[in-house]
Design a protein around this motif. Structure first.
Motif, mmCIF file in Angstrom:
data_model
loop_
_atom_site.group_PDB
_atom_site.id
_atom_site.type_symbol
_atom_site.label_atom_id
_atom_site.label_comp_id
_atom_site.label_asym_id
_atom_site.label_seq_id
_atom_site.Cartn_x
_atom_site.Cartn_y
_atom_site.Cartn_z
ATOM 1 N N ALA A 141 -23.494 3.387 -0.112
ATOM 2 C CA ALA A 141 -22.168 3.505 0.496
ATOM 3 C C ALA A 141 -21.095 3.603 -0.571
ATOM 4 O O ALA A 141 -20.162 4.410 -0.474
ATOM 5 N N GLY A 142 -21.199 2.778 -1.619
ATOM 6 C CA GLY A 142 -20.216 2.821 -2.688
ATOM 7 C C GLY A 142 -20.203 4.152 -3.417
ATOM 8 O O GLY A 142 -19.129 4.673 -3.754
ATOM 9 N N LEU A 143 -21.369 4.726 -3.633
ATOM 10 C CA LEU A 143 -21.441 6.025 -4.311
ATOM 11 C C LEU A 143 -20.885 7.137 -3.421
ATOM 12 O O LEU A 143 -20.218 8.063 -3.913
ATOM 13 N N LEU A 191 -15.010 -10.416 -2.681
ATOM 14 C CA LEU A 191 -14.364 -9.273 -3.334
ATOM 15 C C LEU A 191 -14.047 -8.165 -2.338
ATOM 16 O O LEU A 191 -12.970 -7.573 -2.373
ATOM 17 N N VAL A 192 -14.965 -7.880 -1.433
ATOM 18 C CA VAL A 192 -14.721 -6.778 -0.499
ATOM 19 C C VAL A 192 -13.752 -7.207 0.598
ATOM 20 O O VAL A 192 -12.862 -6.441 0.994
ATOM 21 N N ALA A 193 -13.877 -8.436 1.100
ATOM 22 C CA ALA A 193 -12.956 -8.911 2.138
ATOM 23 C C ALA A 193 -11.559 -9.089 1.563
ATOM 24 O O ALA A 193 -10.550 -8.770 2.214
ATOM 25 N N GLY A 194 -11.477 -9.594 0.329
ATOM 26 C CA GLY A 194 -10.183 -9.746 -0.321
ATOM 27 C C GLY A 194 -9.495 -8.413 -0.540
ATOM 28 O O GLY A 194 -8.280 -8.286 -0.375
ATOM 29 N N ASN A 238 -30.149 -4.191 0.563
ATOM 30 C CA ASN A 238 -28.835 -4.124 -0.073
ATOM 31 C C ASN A 238 -28.589 -2.821 -0.814
ATOM 32 O O ASN A 238 -27.469 -2.577 -1.279
ATOM 33 N N VAL A 239 -29.614 -2.000 -0.927
ATOM 34 C CA VAL A 239 -29.403 -0.668 -1.511
ATOM 35 C C VAL A 239 -28.400 0.123 -0.672
ATOM 36 O O VAL A 239 -27.743 1.038 -1.176
ATOM 37 N N SER A 264 -11.794 1.873 -7.380
ATOM 38 C CA SER A 264 -11.967 0.419 -7.434
ATOM 39 C C SER A 264 -12.708 -0.078 -6.196
ATOM 40 O O SER A 264 -13.613 -0.929 -6.294
ATOM 41 N N TYR A 265 -12.326 0.443 -5.031
ATOM 42 C CA TYR A 265 -13.008 0.040 -3.801
ATOM 43 C C TYR A 265 -14.473 0.460 -3.826
ATOM 44 O O TYR A 265 -15.357 -0.303 -3.407
ATOM 45 N N ALA A 266 -14.749 1.659 -4.333
ATOM 46 C CA ALA A 266 -16.133 2.130 -4.434
ATOM 47 C C ALA A 266 -16.958 1.173 -5.282
ATOM 48 O O ALA A 266 -18.100 0.820 -4.925
ATOM 49 N N CYS A 267 -16.394 0.707 -6.388
ATOM 50 C CA CYS A 267 -17.112 -0.213 -7.270
ATOM 51 C C CYS A 267 -17.339 -1.558 -6.596
ATOM 52 O O CYS A 267 -18.410 -2.173 -6.752
ATOM 53 N N VAL A 268 -16.346 -2.040 -5.841
ATOM 54 C CA VAL A 268 -16.489 -3.306 -5.125
ATOM 55 C C VAL A 268 -17.627 -3.212 -4.106
ATOM 56 O O VAL A 268 -18.438 -4.143 -3.976
ATOM 57 N N VAL A 269 -17.702 -2.096 -3.388
ATOM 58 C CA VAL A 269 -18.773 -1.916 -2.400
ATOM 59 C C VAL A 269 -20.126 -1.832 -3.098
ATOM 60 O O VAL A 269 -21.122 -2.420 -2.635
ATOM 61 N N VAL A 270 -20.200 -1.124 -4.213
ATOM 62 C CA VAL A 270 -21.446 -1.050 -4.977
ATOM 63 C C VAL A 270 -21.920 -2.447 -5.358
ATOM 64 O O VAL A 270 -23.106 -2.784 -5.229
ATOM 65 N N LEU A 271 -21.001 -3.278 -5.833
ATOM 66 C CA LEU A 271 -21.366 -4.614 -6.305
ATOM 67 C C LEU A 271 -21.876 -5.529 -5.194
ATOM 68 O O LEU A 271 -22.557 -6.529 -5.475
ATOM 69 N N LEU A 272 -21.540 -5.201 -3.946
ATOM 70 C CA LEU A 272 -22.102 -5.971 -2.833
ATOM 71 C C LEU A 272 -23.631 -5.935 -2.851
ATOM 72 O O LEU A 272 -24.281 -6.916 -2.476
#
Length: 267
Positions: free
Chosen positions: A62-64, A119-122, A56-57, A86-94
């Motif tokens: 990818a988010g960074l 969160l990412v699909a939404g 998951n790293v 915001s999208y970058a943060c959502v991807v990071v949280l995955l």
């Protein structure tokens, strides 16, 4: 405003630190076998499924990378720096969200895993819808909240569903399908220009990932190997999330007879 990389980096550090503390202190509860169906045999120690958890790293990376590019969006682009961050943060949280389940196999870890997926699909579905309907910030936030809430409600259905097994997975998949359909219609409408090939790369990575997910769930795996199909699923989904952003970042406004979609309208 803080730079996107600083914001996403802070989210990555804080969420990862919280995950480490939660795993070490047992905050997420006991191992109830959540995620055991993803082949990898549980190991002794802190991390129950090392390959599936540590892969998951890819989402954090990818988010960074998205955050780095969020600081270099075109002036005539449709996506604003705020939305991109915001999208970058959502991807990071995955990353920490999914790792919470695979590291602990706990019920709460499973909830965090599904929430990160919602969160990412939404986001993908809401961002496509708000551009398709030419709405603004409030509509985007409301649509986003509605998508995530709908997924949580669907996820309460406990009976198994065909192919994807769990109702929450079905909700996640339907949101992604909706996003693909809307992105295609936006592209064909011609009010904006995009490097549509970026979307094709994202979709291809997602389809390959889903195929591997299906094969792994069908038993085509070695539970004791560090090479896990589900770990590959994580990495390919991270690739898909990154190239989806590349599609967003490439979108520019053009004048048309039916109107003009500008950044000011969708921020």
């Amino acid at each position: 405003m803080a730079r996107p990389l600083a914001v996403a980096g802070t989210v990555a550090v804080v969420s990862t630190a919280l995950l480490v503390a939660a795993v070490a202190q047992g905050w997420l509860g006991p191992d109830v076998g959540r995620g055991a169906n993803f082949c990898e045999a549980p190991h002794d120690g802190w991390i129950r499924q090392p390959a599936n958890a540590l892969s998951n790293v890819g989402f954090v990376v990818a988010g960074l990378l998205i955050a780095v590019r969020a600081d270099r969006l075109p002036r005539d682009g449709v996506m604003s720096t705020t939305v991109a961050t915001s999208y970058a943060c959502v991807v990071v949280l995955l990353g920490p969200g999914s790792a919470a389940m695979h590291a602990t196999q706990s019920a709460w870890g499973g909830h965090l895993d599904m929430l990160s997926m919602y969160l990412v699909a939404g986001f993908a579905a809401a961002w496509a819808w708000v551009r398709w309907t030419r709405r603004g910030t409030t509509a985007f936030l409301m649509a986003y909240a509605a998508c995530v809430a709908a997924c949580e409600l669907v996820g309460l259905w406990s009976d198994p569903v065909p192919v994807v097994h769990y109702s929450g997975n079905l909700a996640f998949g339907l949101l992604l399908v909706a996003a693909v359909v809307l992105e295609t219609r936006i592209w064909r409408r011609g009010e904006t220009t995009t490097v549509f090939a970026n979307g094709v790369v994202s979709l291809t990575a997602m389809l390959v990932a889903f195929t591997i997910w299906l094969l792994t769930n069908a038993g085509m795996c070695d539970p004791h190997s560090l090479l896990q199909g589900h770990a590959v699923w994580h990495l390919l989904c991270a690739v898909a999330a990154y190239w989806l952003f590349r599609l967003y970042a490439s979108e520019r406004s053009v004048n048309t007879a039916s109107g003009r979609l500008t950044r000011a309208e969708v921020v």
